[in-house]
Design an enzyme around this catalytic site. Structure first.
Site, PDB file in Angstrom:
ATOM      1  N   CYS A 108       9.159  19.370   2.572  1.00 29.03           N
ATOM      2  CA  CYS A 108       8.360  19.666   3.762  1.00 29.03           C
ATOM      3  C   CYS A 108       7.468  18.508   4.180  1.00 29.03           C
ATOM      4  CB  CYS A 108       7.524  20.930   3.540  1.00 29.03           C
ATOM      5  SG  CYS A 108       6.467  20.852   2.072  1.00 29.03           S
TER       6      CYS A 108
ATOM      7  N   GLU B  22       1.955  27.409   2.533  1.00 27.96           N
ATOM      8  CA  GLU B  22       2.351  26.025   2.814  1.00 27.96           C
ATOM      9  C   GLU B  22       3.672  26.085   3.567  1.00 27.96           C
ATOM     10  OE1 GLU B  22       4.401  22.225   1.141  1.00 27.96           O
ATOM     11  OE2 GLU B  22       3.283  23.261  -0.433  1.00 27.96           O
TER      12      GLU B  22
END
Length: 481
Positions: free
Chosen positions: A287, A252
């Site tokens: 993020c 990720e």
């Protein structure tokens, strides 16, 4: 604090240490070992042995150990100790840190439930294919082996739960590499997990500088896979290392999520959604939060005015003050990086409406207006801090094209009452998730989560992660009937 190798709390073999500091003042609050190559080799060898030992433990026992761990973490005295550590090494408001415990609890309990219901195989019917009338054909799921879990600085408790719990539940051994800025909370969680009965060879934590230790771990042939959350640049190195040995990867990575705010949007609601996560949670160091705000020209002025007004009232300061809404970034180095990115955008023609001032590791909410497609921040610059670049658009097609003009594709969102436009965006936005009428920082524990393009490889989620951390074996009883 010490790291954990082979079930023992230990220093680095050469005595090297890394300072952990309080971002608010820069004072050293503790030290951790800087693992040497010798230390990493020991951990890898132990992890191979630990996998065999832990894999033999029945699933119901693994589930019980993880449940006991959650109970320990949720005890009031433990929560207070962990919270005191977490706010000091991250610079977050203490009251905000306290909320991480329910996230950890929900994640781990969800993985336990999913393990019971989803770590299943298949049975094919007799005679489903001509010539196989007497054969009994089944599949089962088995563990992979030693899994390296690399945890970033911004959500240590949450990502500990998301990576370590499913890896252990599926019978894998685990080596954790925490971030060098805030490893203390991870070490405390690790100590509790070992106390609950996970064998010391099956669960280990090595500390130190990420780039070197990460290379040693992810390039080793003895590992079975890597679960990594971090930057795209670091993720590419992890992928190259693991790929050479054909190992499992869950990556990720970075994002530059767009939030499209259409002309029919409720401006007050849009401002609230824009601020959520970007300024008042972990100081915007996430993020998936919106990092580009694409606003229709007809409501640009109203949106911008209300955004600046709301952000101006956010209280930035002492993490111990209950009125504080936002603390520091993870370090002064991180704040300087955001400062450089903002200054670059202003030099390229953007107008600074609010903020833009750094004080040590503090960097308050900052609004940049007049951002356009010629500027780096509109495309591939991921700003890890509370910065709001505003880009004006005239048509939805224009907004979607600009939203997609980036190497990233993690999150995205659109605010509109027109469901035809919403559906168009949902189909055409190149991102792993599209939130209709909401900001991009949205996670459901059951939903497979991940990115398009350079924002990652694979999907995370309760069932998705558990299945990804296992391998399927087919077993045939030929002529058994």
């Amino acid at each position: 604090m010490k790291m954990y190798i082979g079930g023992k709390a230990c220093d680095a073999s050469d005595g090297g240490i890394l300072n952990v500091t309080y971002p608010v003042t820069g004072e050293v609050i503790d030290t951790v070992p800087v693992a040497t190559h010798e230390d990493v080799e020991r951990a890898l060898a132990f992890s191979v042995e630990g996998h065999r030992e832990w894999d033999a433990v029945p699933l119901h026992r693994r589930m019980a150990i993880l449940s006991e761990f959650v109970e320990k973490v949720m005890q009031e005295d433990t929560r207070n100790r962990l919270t005191d550590t977490l706010y000091r090494e991250m610079g977050r408001p203490r009251k905000e840190c306290y909320g991480d415990f329910m996230i950890l609890k929900n994640h781990i309990e969800g993985f336990i439930s999913a393990a019971r219901n989803n770590l299943t195989g298949t049975v094919l019917p007799f005679g489903g294919e001509a010539g196989k009338e007497h054969d009994f054909d089944v599949t089962i799921r088995q563990s992979l082996g030693p899994i390296v879990c690399i945890i970033p600085f911004n959500a240590p408790m949450t990502l500990f739960a998301k990576k370590v719990a499913p890896a252990l539940l599926t019978g894998n051994s685990v080596i954790v590499k925490p971030a060098s800025d805030d490893p203390l909370t991870i070490l405390m969680l690790g100590e509790l997990l070992l106390q609950c009965g996970v064998p010391g060879k099956a669960f280990q934590i090595v500390t130190g500088r990420g780039e070197q230790i990460g290379d040693w771990l992810t390039a080793d042939k003895r590992i079975a896979g890597v679960s990594f959350t971090g930057s795209t640049e670091a993720g590419a190195k992890v992928a190259a290392n693991a790929g050479r040995n054909l190992k499992f990867q869950s990556l990720e990575l970075g994002g530059n999520a767009p939030l499209i705010i259409c002309e029919d949007a409720d401006v007050d609601y849009a401002v609230n959604e824009a601020i959520a996560g970007r300024a008042t949670f972990i100081s915007g160091q996430i993020c998936t939060v919106a990092k580009r705000f694409l606003v229709h020209r007809s409501i640009h002025d109203a949106f911008t005015e209300k955004l600046v007004e709301r952000l101006s009232s956010i209280r930035v300061g002492d993490p111990l003050d209950p009125e504080t809404q936002m603390g520091t970034l993870i370090s002064e180095k991180a704040a300087k990086r955001v400062e450089e990115q903002v200054n670059l955008t202003v030099s390229q023609g953007a107008k600074l409406l609010l903020g833009g001032v750094r004080k040590g590791a503090f960097y308050g909410p900052t609004v940049l207006d007049g951002v356009d497609s010629s500027m780096d921040i509109a495309h591939d610059v991921e700003v890890f801090g509370p910065v709001f670049p505003i880009i004006t658009f005239d048509t939805v097609e224009e907004a979607i094209a600009l939203a997609n003009d980036t190497k990233y594709g993690l999150g995205s969102g659109i605010i509109t009452n027109n469901m035809k436009i919403a559906m168009k965006a949902a189909v055409e936005l190149q991102a792993g998730n599209v939130v209709i009428n909401g900001q991009t920082f949205y996670r459901n524990l059951l939903t497979p989560f991940g990115g398009y393009k350079e924002s990652g490889v694979g999907r995370e989620g309760q069932t998705a992660t558990l299945l990804a951390m296992t391998q399927i074996k087919n077993i045939v009883f030929k002529n058994i009937l």
